[in-house]
Motif scaffolding. Sequence first.
Motif, PDB file in Angstrom:
ATOM      1  N   GLY A   6       6.995 -38.818  13.115  1.00 31.17           N
ATOM      2  CA  GLY A   6       6.942 -37.394  12.793  1.00 31.17           C
ATOM      3  C   GLY A   6       6.874 -37.228  11.291  1.00 31.17           C
ATOM      4  O   GLY A   6       7.782 -37.657  10.570  1.00 31.17           O
ATOM      5  N   LEU A   7       5.785 -36.648  10.791  1.00 27.85           N
ATOM      6  CA  LEU A   7       5.619 -36.427   9.354  1.00 27.85           C
ATOM      7  C   LEU A   7       5.804 -34.947   9.077  1.00 27.85           C
ATOM      8  O   LEU A   7       5.062 -34.109   9.605  1.00 27.85           O
ATOM      9  CB  LEU A   7       4.237 -36.899   8.892  1.00 27.85           C
ATOM     10  CG  LEU A   7       4.091 -38.399   8.579  1.00 27.85           C
ATOM     11  CD1 LEU A   7       4.316 -39.236   9.819  1.00 27.85           C
ATOM     12  CD2 LEU A   7       2.754 -38.708   7.944  1.00 27.85           C
ATOM     13  N   ILE A   8       6.786 -34.637   8.241  1.00 26.39           N
ATOM     14  CA  ILE A   8       7.171 -33.241   8.017  1.00 26.39           C
ATOM     15  C   ILE A   8       7.082 -32.940   6.527  1.00 26.39           C
ATOM     16  O   ILE A   8       7.774 -33.550   5.711  1.00 26.39           O
ATOM     17  CB  ILE A   8       8.591 -32.967   8.526  1.00 26.39           C
ATOM     18  CG1 ILE A   8       8.686 -33.299  10.023  1.00 26.39           C
ATOM     19  CG2 ILE A   8       8.991 -31.527   8.275  1.00 26.39           C
ATOM     20  CD1 ILE A   8      10.095 -33.231  10.578  1.00 26.39           C
ATOM     21  N   GLY A   9       6.232 -31.979   6.173  1.00 27.23           N
ATOM     22  CA  GLY A   9       6.108 -31.548   4.789  1.00 27.23           C
ATOM     23  C   GLY A   9       5.320 -32.532   3.943  1.00 27.23           C
ATOM     24  O   GLY A   9       4.849 -33.571   4.400  1.00 27.23           O
ATOM     25  N   ALA A  18      -0.584 -39.695   7.612  1.00 27.61           N
ATOM     26  CA  ALA A  18      -0.694 -39.410   9.047  1.00 27.61           C
ATOM     27  C   ALA A  18      -1.957 -40.029   9.623  1.00 27.61           C
ATOM     28  O   ALA A  18      -1.936 -40.630  10.718  1.00 27.61           O
ATOM     29  CB  ALA A  18      -0.685 -37.896   9.275  1.00 27.61           C
ATOM     30  N   ARG A  19      -3.056 -39.922   8.906  1.00 34.09           N
ATOM     31  CA  ARG A  19      -4.322 -40.497   9.382  1.00 34.09           C
ATOM     32  C   ARG A  19      -4.250 -42.027   9.452  1.00 34.09           C
ATOM     33  O   ARG A  19      -4.758 -42.640  10.403  1.00 34.09           O
ATOM     34  CB  ARG A  19      -5.467 -40.063   8.464  1.00 34.09           C
ATOM     35  CG  ARG A  19      -5.760 -38.575   8.508  1.00 34.09           C
ATOM     36  CD  ARG A  19      -7.035 -38.242   7.735  1.00 34.09           C
ATOM     37  NE  ARG A  19      -7.292 -36.810   7.746  1.00 34.09           N
ATOM     38  CZ  ARG A  19      -6.950 -35.968   6.787  1.00 34.09           C
ATOM     39  NH1 ARG A  19      -6.331 -36.432   5.717  1.00 34.09           N
ATOM     40  NH2 ARG A  19      -7.210 -34.693   6.884  1.00 34.09           N
ATOM     41  N   THR A  27       1.484 -43.027  17.554  1.00 34.48           N
ATOM     42  CA  THR A  27       1.469 -41.599  17.867  1.00 34.48           C
ATOM     43  C   THR A  27       2.036 -40.847  16.674  1.00 34.48           C
ATOM     44  O   THR A  27       3.118 -41.196  16.168  1.00 34.48           O
ATOM     45  CB  THR A  27       2.328 -41.304  19.111  1.00 34.48           C
ATOM     46  OG1 THR A  27       1.772 -42.007  20.228  1.00 34.48           O
ATOM     47  CG2 THR A  27       2.351 -39.806  19.420  1.00 34.48           C
ATOM     48  N   VAL A  28       1.316 -39.848  16.201  1.00 28.87           N
ATOM     49  CA  VAL A  28       1.714 -39.139  14.978  1.00 28.87           C
ATOM     50  C   VAL A  28       1.820 -37.639  15.265  1.00 28.87           C
ATOM     51  O   VAL A  28       0.888 -37.029  15.795  1.00 28.87           O
ATOM     52  CB  VAL A  28       0.705 -39.378  13.839  1.00 28.87           C
ATOM     53  CG1 VAL A  28       1.132 -38.631  12.582  1.00 28.87           C
ATOM     54  CG2 VAL A  28       0.581 -40.870  13.544  1.00 28.87           C
ATOM     55  N   ARG A  29       2.960 -37.069  14.922  1.00 29.78           N
ATOM     56  CA  ARG A  29       3.177 -35.633  15.016  1.00 29.78           C
ATOM     57  C   ARG A  29       3.426 -35.102  13.610  1.00 29.78           C
ATOM     58  O   ARG A  29       4.120 -35.741  12.817  1.00 29.78           O
ATOM     59  CB  ARG A  29       4.388 -35.321  15.903  1.00 29.78           C
ATOM     60  CG  ARG A  29       4.296 -35.904  17.321  1.00 29.78           C
ATOM     61  CD  ARG A  29       5.620 -35.778  18.035  1.00 29.78           C
ATOM     62  NE  ARG A  29       5.591 -36.394  19.355  1.00 29.78           N
ATOM     63  CZ  ARG A  29       6.675 -36.604  20.102  1.00 29.78           C
ATOM     64  NH1 ARG A  29       7.871 -36.249  19.637  1.00 29.78           N
ATOM     65  NH2 ARG A  29       6.559 -37.153  21.289  1.00 29.78           N
ATOM     66  N   THR A  30       2.888 -33.944  13.298  1.00 25.53           N
ATOM     67  CA  THR A  30       3.005 -33.436  11.935  1.00 25.53           C
ATOM     68  C   THR A  30       3.418 -31.977  11.911  1.00 25.53           C
ATOM     69  O   THR A  30       3.204 -31.224  12.869  1.00 25.53           O
ATOM     70  CB  THR A  30       1.670 -33.570  11.173  1.00 25.53           C
ATOM     71  OG1 THR A  30       0.689 -32.729  11.801  1.00 25.53           O
ATOM     72  CG2 THR A  30       1.178 -35.005  11.162  1.00 25.53           C
ATOM     73  N   ARG A  46       8.724 -30.723  17.567  1.00 22.08           N
ATOM     74  CA  ARG A  46       8.130 -31.949  18.112  1.00 22.08           C
ATOM     75  C   ARG A  46       8.094 -33.055  17.064  1.00 22.08           C
ATOM     76  O   ARG A  46       8.367 -34.217  17.356  1.00 22.08           O
ATOM     77  CB  ARG A  46       6.718 -31.683  18.636  1.00 22.08           C
ATOM     78  CG  ARG A  46       6.669 -30.864  19.912  1.00 22.08           C
ATOM     79  CD  ARG A  46       5.365 -31.110  20.650  1.00 22.08           C
ATOM     80  NE  ARG A  46       5.316 -32.462  21.195  1.00 22.08           N
ATOM     81  CZ  ARG A  46       4.182 -33.134  21.424  1.00 22.08           C
ATOM     82  NH1 ARG A  46       3.010 -32.584  21.111  1.00 22.08           N
ATOM     83  NH2 ARG A  46       4.197 -34.341  21.952  1.00 22.08           N
ATOM     84  N   ALA A  47       7.734 -32.692  15.831  1.00 19.75           N
ATOM     85  CA  ALA A  47       7.717 -33.692  14.765  1.00 19.75           C
ATOM     86  C   ALA A  47       9.124 -34.218  14.490  1.00 19.75           C
ATOM     87  O   ALA A  47       9.329 -35.414  14.267  1.00 19.75           O
ATOM     88  CB  ALA A  47       7.101 -33.111  13.503  1.00 19.75           C
ATOM     89  N   ALA A  48      10.116 -33.314  14.522  1.00 23.42           N
ATOM     90  CA  ALA A  48      11.499 -33.703  14.244  1.00 23.42           C
ATOM     91  C   ALA A  48      12.102 -34.546  15.352  1.00 23.42           C
ATOM     92  O   ALA A  48      13.118 -35.217  15.141  1.00 23.42           O
ATOM     93  CB  ALA A  48      12.347 -32.453  14.012  1.00 23.42           C
ATOM     94  N   ALA A  49      11.497 -34.532  16.546  1.00 21.26           N
ATOM     95  CA  ALA A  49      12.021 -35.306  17.666  1.00 21.26           C
ATOM     96  C   ALA A  49      11.449 -36.717  17.725  1.00 21.26           C
ATOM     97  O   ALA A  49      11.812 -37.505  18.612  1.00 21.26           O
ATOM     98  CB  ALA A  49      11.719 -34.582  18.975  1.00 21.26           C
ATOM     99  N   ALA A  50      10.579 -37.069  16.800  1.00 19.31           N
ATOM    100  CA  ALA A  50       9.921 -38.374  16.836  1.00 19.31           C
ATOM    101  C   ALA A  50      10.912 -39.508  16.599  1.00 19.31           C
ATOM    102  O   ALA A  50      11.993 -39.321  16.025  1.00 19.31           O
ATOM    103  CB  ALA A  50       8.811 -38.427  15.793  1.00 19.31           C
TER     104      ALA A  50
END
Length: 278
Positions: A6-9, A18-19, A27-30, A46-50
């Motif tokens: 999970g990538l945040i900010g 992310a790419r 699996t990448v969530r942003t 969803r990103a924070a739950a990674a």
Amino acid sequence: MKKTFGLIGGDRRQAELARLLAADGHTVRTYGLDRWKPGGETGLDRAAAAEIVILPLPLCKGAGVLNCEEGPVPTMDLFRRLRPGQRILAGQVKPQQRREAEDCGLILEDYFLREELTVANAAATAEAAVQVAMEGLDRTLMGMDCLVLGFGRIGKLLCDRLHGLGAKVTATARRPADMAWIRAYGWQALDTYGLDGKLSGFEVIFNTIPSLILEEPLLRQLPPKCLCVDLASVQGIDLAEAERLGLPNVWARSLPGRLVPCTAAAVIRDAVYYILME
């Protein structure tokens, strides 16, 4: 083994990260990267739950606020969405955010403390700083008198890049050992806090020190067209005063993320993989 990240900010380098992770099969969530990664957002929860959460470099862009383009996200609010046991990685973690994370039962791992990342980041910053200077000048750096304030990682590499372009390099330091190294490389050395009366010949000044060094009395000693490039997160050159005096100036913060995001992202990816392997 493939992971869920999970990538945040963050900035363009976080979008490039992310790419890169997705290209490696993860699996990448942003969240907060829509400006650079349109159509690819999955939402904050969803990103924070990674399994592994990667926060930006630097972690904050204000007091207690995440470095995020998606509007203000207080770091404490973000930490409350995370859970103990997650791998949470961030860059340039300040004591306040470390305490906030501990209050939530979390452990923040600062990937910017890794030497291989900081050196590569310094190299990218030095190269980008040369680009910024050349865009602000109407002539080449060859033969130009350049002053680099500070002889840390970025200062050393910037001096080397400028020397390679044929510039006349002077660097400042506080420690006698650093000044000896500057001279050993064939450059001129000045005491960082002994610049009075020694600034009249410089055409470009680069600052790498996150503490105010060039204030109004010293700025008045610079030639009228001297370009002031401040690379520090906290201004070492009083750029408001430089503007008032008519000196060309630029506050060139976070250059790797803005000018060479692909390189910066690859360096962070490698550091993350090293952390996970260890």
